[in-house]
Design a protein around this motif. Structure first.
Motif: not given
Length: 167
Positions: A138-167
């Protein structure tokens, strides 16, 4: 994809649903979720209110009035023909025509509106965020330009993301 995105890769549907709920609490804008199958839980978690029912109602109302105006003009104004003792303006036979025209036009316009809003058209090249989208990830895609995106990275890893990619 024109703007930068953060993509969280998951292998479990429940982890994705929990992460979506946490991201919604933090007001992070989720662009899309890709997965190997359609999941009702994921769809309901990322669902946004749609204006398509309102547009369909407007299409239907416009079709009823347009069809009535057309039938009135053609049978009363342009060619008033009296035959068999029937009046020039006979409303009951118009109801069937207006009903069927409303169903046809409203359905057709709603489908084309949905396809236009969704950006789906014949010949469009599919955009997949990564390999494994159609297999088991499953791929959960978030806008990096979003103001709250910096906290999203930590939240993704905290909730079991196998990997985080940037495109």
């Amino acid at each position: 994809m024109s703007s930068k995105t953060i993509i969280g890769v998951f292998d479990d549907e429940n982890l994705v649903v929990n992460t979506i709920r946490k991201l919604n609490e933090k007001k992070v804008r989720i662009r899309d979720v890709y997965g190997p199958f359609a999941s009702h839980d994921i769809i309901s978690a990322i669902a946004k209110p749609s204006r398509l029912p309102h547009l369909s109602f407007l299409f239907g109302a416009g079709t009823v009035f347009g069809t009535f105006a057309f039938l009135y003009y053609t049978s009363v104004v342009d060619y008033p023909h009296i035959y068999g003792g029937k009046p020039v303006f006979s409303f009951p036979p118009m109801v069937v025509i207006m009903y069927l025209a409303t169903i046809l036009v409203t359905g057709t316009l709603s489908v084309f509106t949905f396809l236009g809003i969704s950006g789906m058209y014949p010949g469009k090249k599919a955009q997949m965020p990564g390999i494994g989208t159609m297999d088991d990830k499953f791929f959960l895609v978030i806008d990096e330009n979003d103001a709250n995106a910096t906290s999203a990275e930590a939240l993704l890893m905290q909730h079991g993301a196998l990997e985080i990619k940037y495109e």
